[in-house]
Design a protein around this motif. Structure first.
Motif, PDB file in Angstrom:
ATOM      1  N   THR A  55      -0.825  42.948  16.458  1.00 55.08           N
ATOM      2  CA  THR A  55      -2.105  42.726  17.280  1.00 55.08           C
ATOM      3  C   THR A  55      -3.339  42.329  16.608  1.00 55.08           C
ATOM      4  OG1 THR A  55      -1.278  44.331  18.961  1.00 55.08           O
ATOM      5  CG2 THR A  55      -3.478  44.034  18.984  1.00 55.08           C
ATOM      6  N   ILE A  56      -3.566  42.901  15.312  1.00 52.31           N
ATOM      7  CA  ILE A  56      -4.939  42.625  14.481  1.00 52.31           C
ATOM      8  C   ILE A  56      -4.652  41.353  13.788  1.00 52.31           C
ATOM      9  CG2 ILE A  56      -6.125  43.302  12.343  1.00 52.31           C
ATOM     10  CD1 ILE A  56      -5.389  46.215  12.863  1.00 52.31           C
ATOM     11  N   SER A  57      -3.754  41.059  13.469  1.00 54.72           N
ATOM     12  CA  SER A  57      -3.377  39.660  12.986  1.00 54.72           C
ATOM     13  C   SER A  57      -3.939  38.480  13.803  1.00 54.72           C
ATOM     14  CB  SER A  57      -2.043  39.394  12.312  1.00 54.72           C
ATOM     15  OG  SER A  57      -2.010  38.228  12.004  1.00 54.72           O
ATOM     16  N   ALA A  58      -3.332  38.622  15.326  1.00 49.24           N
ATOM     17  CA  ALA A  58      -3.574  37.754  16.314  1.00 49.24           C
ATOM     18  C   ALA A  58      -5.089  37.613  16.804  1.00 49.24           C
ATOM     19  CB  ALA A  58      -2.769  38.162  17.463  1.00 49.24           C
ATOM     20  N   LEU A  59      -5.606  38.848  16.694  1.00 50.80           N
ATOM     21  CA  LEU A  59      -7.052  38.843  17.325  1.00 50.80           C
ATOM     22  C   LEU A  59      -7.890  38.223  16.019  1.00 50.80           C
ATOM     23  CD1 LEU A  59      -7.367  42.384  18.558  1.00 50.80           C
ATOM     24  CD2 LEU A  59      -7.389  40.344  19.759  1.00 50.80           C
ATOM     25  N   LYS A  60      -7.630  38.467  14.962  1.00 49.60           N
ATOM     26  CA  LYS A  60      -8.215  37.790  13.808  1.00 49.60           C
ATOM     27  C   LYS A  60      -8.011  36.298  13.780  1.00 49.60           C
ATOM     28  CE  LYS A  60      -8.423  41.192  10.349  1.00 49.60           C
ATOM     29  NZ  LYS A  60      -7.976  41.728   9.067  1.00 49.60           N
ATOM     30  N   GLY A  85     -15.794  58.775  16.931  1.00 46.05           N
ATOM     31  CA  GLY A  85     -15.963  59.368  15.629  1.00 46.05           C
ATOM     32  C   GLY A  85     -16.651  58.174  14.449  1.00 46.05           C
ATOM     33  N   ALA A  86     -17.019  57.317  15.136  1.00 44.59           N
ATOM     34  CA  ALA A  86     -17.600  56.171  14.387  1.00 44.59           C
ATOM     35  C   ALA A  86     -18.776  55.660  15.029  1.00 44.59           C
ATOM     36  CB  ALA A  86     -16.650  55.072  14.327  1.00 44.59           C
ATOM     37  N   PRO A  87     -20.000  56.356  14.801  1.00 43.05           N
ATOM     38  CA  PRO A  87     -21.216  56.015  15.502  1.00 43.05           C
ATOM     39  C   PRO A  87     -21.950  55.177  14.706  1.00 43.05           C
ATOM     40  CG  PRO A  87     -21.542  58.206  14.429  1.00 43.05           C
ATOM     41  CD  PRO A  87     -19.920  57.690  14.711  1.00 43.05           C
ATOM     42  N   HIS A  88     -21.581  54.754  13.587  1.00 42.30           N
ATOM     43  CA  HIS A  88     -22.304  53.738  12.809  1.00 42.30           C
ATOM     44  C   HIS A  88     -21.754  52.388  12.979  1.00 42.30           C
ATOM     45  CE1 HIS A  88     -18.612  54.747  10.869  1.00 42.30           C
ATOM     46  NE2 HIS A  88     -18.575  53.666  10.210  1.00 42.30           N
ATOM     47  N   ILE A  89     -20.722  52.107  13.754  1.00 35.71           N
ATOM     48  CA  ILE A  89     -20.222  50.776  14.326  1.00 35.71           C
ATOM     49  C   ILE A  89     -20.932  50.417  15.482  1.00 35.71           C
ATOM     50  CG2 ILE A  89     -18.475  49.355  15.081  1.00 35.71           C
ATOM     51  CD1 ILE A  89     -16.512  50.999  13.356  1.00 35.71           C
ATOM     52  N   THR A  90     -21.838  49.645  15.596  1.00 35.66           N
ATOM     53  CA  THR A  90     -22.951  49.502  16.538  1.00 35.66           C
ATOM     54  C   THR A  90     -22.827  47.944  17.307  1.00 35.66           C
ATOM     55  OG1 THR A  90     -24.433  48.842  15.219  1.00 35.66           O
ATOM     56  CG2 THR A  90     -24.473  51.260  15.927  1.00 35.66           C
ATOM     57  N   PHE A  91     -23.082  47.911  18.475  1.00 35.74           N
ATOM     58  CA  PHE A  91     -23.016  46.418  19.062  1.00 35.74           C
ATOM     59  C   PHE A  91     -24.402  46.515  19.859  1.00 35.74           C
ATOM     60  CE2 PHE A  91     -18.820  47.939  18.530  1.00 35.74           C
ATOM     61  CZ  PHE A  91     -18.094  46.839  17.945  1.00 35.74           C
ATOM     62  N   SER A  92     -24.934  45.062  19.541  1.00 40.73           N
ATOM     63  CA  SER A  92     -26.093  44.754  20.377  1.00 40.73           C
ATOM     64  C   SER A  92     -25.970  43.432  20.651  1.00 40.73           C
ATOM     65  CB  SER A  92     -27.345  45.048  19.446  1.00 40.73           C
ATOM     66  OG  SER A  92     -28.799  44.819  20.212  1.00 40.73           O
ATOM     67  N   TYR A  93     -26.018  43.072  22.238  1.00 37.68           N
ATOM     68  CA  TYR A  93     -26.141  41.602  22.694  1.00 37.68           C
ATOM     69  C   TYR A  93     -27.249  41.507  23.410  1.00 37.68           C
ATOM     70  CZ  TYR A  93     -21.435  40.758  20.674  1.00 37.68           C
ATOM     71  OH  TYR A  93     -20.139  40.727  19.901  1.00 37.68           O
ATOM     72  N   ASP A 120     -15.695  38.467  17.738  1.00 35.31           N
ATOM     73  CA  ASP A 120     -17.144  38.085  17.385  1.00 35.31           C
ATOM     74  C   ASP A 120     -17.905  39.219  16.414  1.00 35.31           C
ATOM     75  OD1 ASP A 120     -19.673  36.848  17.573  1.00 35.31           O
ATOM     76  OD2 ASP A 120     -20.349  37.900  19.323  1.00 35.31           O
ATOM     77  N   PRO A 121     -17.190  39.164  15.407  1.00 37.75           N
ATOM     78  CA  PRO A 121     -17.449  40.144  14.208  1.00 37.75           C
ATOM     79  C   PRO A 121     -19.025  39.971  13.873  1.00 37.75           C
ATOM     80  CG  PRO A 121     -16.266  38.704  13.188  1.00 37.75           C
ATOM     81  CD  PRO A 121     -16.055  38.387  14.550  1.00 37.75           C
TER      82      PRO A 121
END
Length: 466
Positions: free
Chosen positions: A30-35, A79-87, A137-138
């Motif tokens: 899955t990860i490889s396909a998404l990349k 458990g990962a609040p440091h991963i944020t998204f802003s659009y 969209d990293p």
């Protein structure tokens, strides 16, 4: 818009390394396909990503579109609040979409922070949106539009997909559509929703559909089968294919795997020029109309009266009177429930446990209008919907108290649970309600009674007419 591009992406948070902490390696395909698809998105360089998410605010009668100017979220709940998204929201596209959907009579509405608070749903980005974006969209470089699924008819979900394409073309907006959704959640005995053999059949069907690029089986899928399979992304997939209405497509499945008892599929769909043979929406509407026509040719007098009552009121504002002279079958007194469906989805259901009028005809007329106009779960039926509705009428026998759960049978008996002034009723033989425990749980929930509260239980028989 021949360069239209769509992606099917699963959304398990465990594939995020900071959340999976090593377990993400179980989902390497899955990860490889998404990349791989991330590179494709980068090359397309769209102005806007449109994400259709099963975990955005979900409503029974409307598709919600986020209309906040800024779209923010993080993985704090995982458990990962440091991963944020802003659009930045593509509000021009959103407004055009809402306007076009309204003109088509589709149940689509905008939702902002204040409305989200009022209806007690989160306004922030959900994991069904953020997980695909983490890979696709990293750099968070594009604008974003987030659309929920909505439990409205599949035909309307598909039509909304066509409108997305049309609106984007009018605005000359280069877009990529991401249909977020897992497949079955019931692949193994330890799956999140438990095991059901239909899960693997469902997943094989989805892989086959996206390999062939043929949405007809999606649009006509048996809903009870899909529900039994514990599907997640079906409506997202239908909306995605709607955007390709009238186009030849190149469709490819990049990966499929089923760890943790859940099916994950990554696929892409790309427009390859117009194709007059691929207008599925008119075929779908014609199929629905033929089915309804055949049903109405065979409908019972009770159902015909319920339908005529609602149709007359919606079209003229007038309440019909019972037939005169009153046929014998309408002269008795009984409680009645009138159920209305649209495309197989409930559109309204109201009834009386005991008779509230002088005869069955009056009871049916009264409850048909209540079901169509005053069911608090739905907006009132509008005139443009009338030809798409199907009806059933349940005539209730007097309830009797239950002393032991062995006296219940959800296929044969309806139930009434009561605690003080709180009372909940559930009709018998309902799709998906196949155990006594489930029947009682739903009836309690309808009454606002806690699962562990003791209740008085009554059962009743019905005559059901179509």
């Amino acid at each position: 818009m021949h360069n239209l591009y769509g992606i099917v992406a699963p959304h398990p948070p465990i594939i995020i390394p900071e959340i999976g902490r090593g377990e993400e390696k179980t989902c390497e395909k899955t990860i490889s396909a998404l990349k791989e698809l991330s590179e494709k998105v980068k090359n397309i360089n769209p102005e806007t990503l449109i994400v259709i998410s099963p975990h955005a605010p979900l409503f029974s009668d409307v598709v919600a579109v986020n209309i906040n100017e800024k779209l923010n979220g993080n993985f704090g709940s995982f458990g990962a609040p440091h991963i944020t998204f802003s659009y930045q929201n593509d509000l021009e596209l959103v407004q055009a979409l809402l306007t076009a959907a309204k003109q088509e009579g589709l149940a689509v509405a905008g939702i902002d922070e204040s409305l989200a608070r009022a209806v007690r749903v989160p306004a922030s980005l959900d994991h069904g949106t953020m997980v695909p974006l983490y890979y696709l969209d990293p750099e968070q470089k594009y604008k974003l539009v987030v659309i929920s699924q909505g439990l409205i008819p599949f035909s309307e979900i598909y039509r909304l997909g066509t409108i997305i394409r049309e609106v984007a073309a009018e605005l000359k907006r280069k877009i990529v559509i991401i249909a977020s959704g897992d497949l079955s959640h019931r692949l193994t005995l330890d799956a999140p929703a438990g095991y059901d053999p239909s899960g693997r059949y469902f997943d094989r069907l989805m892989v086959d559909i996206f390999t062939r690029g043929d949405p007809w089986e999606l649009l006509t899928i048996d809903k009870s089968f899909a529900e039994q399979a514990g599907e997640c992304g079906l409506r997202s997939f239908i909306m995605l294919f709607g955007a390709f209405e009238g186009y030849q497509v190149r469709s490819r499945v990049l990966s499929y795997e089923g760890p943790f008892g859940v099916g994950y599929m990554v696929a892409e769909v790309e427009a390859r020029g117009e194709d007059k043979e691929r207008y599925f929406y008119p075929k779908l509407i014609a199929k629905k109309q033929e089915e309804i026509k055949k049903r109405r040719e065979k409908e019972s007098p009770y159902v015909r009266l319920a339908r005529e009552a609602l149709e007359t009121y919606v079209r003229t504002g007038k309440t019909i009177t019972p037939p005169d002279p009153l046929p014998e079958i309408f002269k008795r007194k009984a409680g009645v429930f009138v159920s209305i469906k649209k495309d197989g989805e409930l559109r309204g259901c109201i009834g009386t446990i005991a008779p509230a009028t002088e005869n069955l005809a009056e009871e049916i007329i009264r409850n048909s209008l209540e079901a169509g106009l005053n069911d608090p779960r739905f907006e009132p039926v509008e005139e443009h919907e009338l030809d798409e509705l199907t009806y059933s009428v349940d005539i209730l026998y007097p309830p009797e108290e239950v002393r032991d759960l062995s006296e219940l049978d959800p296929k044969k008996y309806g139930v009434i649970v009561s605690k003080g002034f709180r009372r909940g009723l559930l009709l018998p033989n309902l799709e998906g309600v196949d155990t006594v425990e489930k029947q009682l749980a739903i009836a309690k929930r309808k009454a606002g009674i806690a699962p562990d509260e003791p209740v008085k239980i009554e059962r009743f028989l019905v005559e059901r007419y179509f």
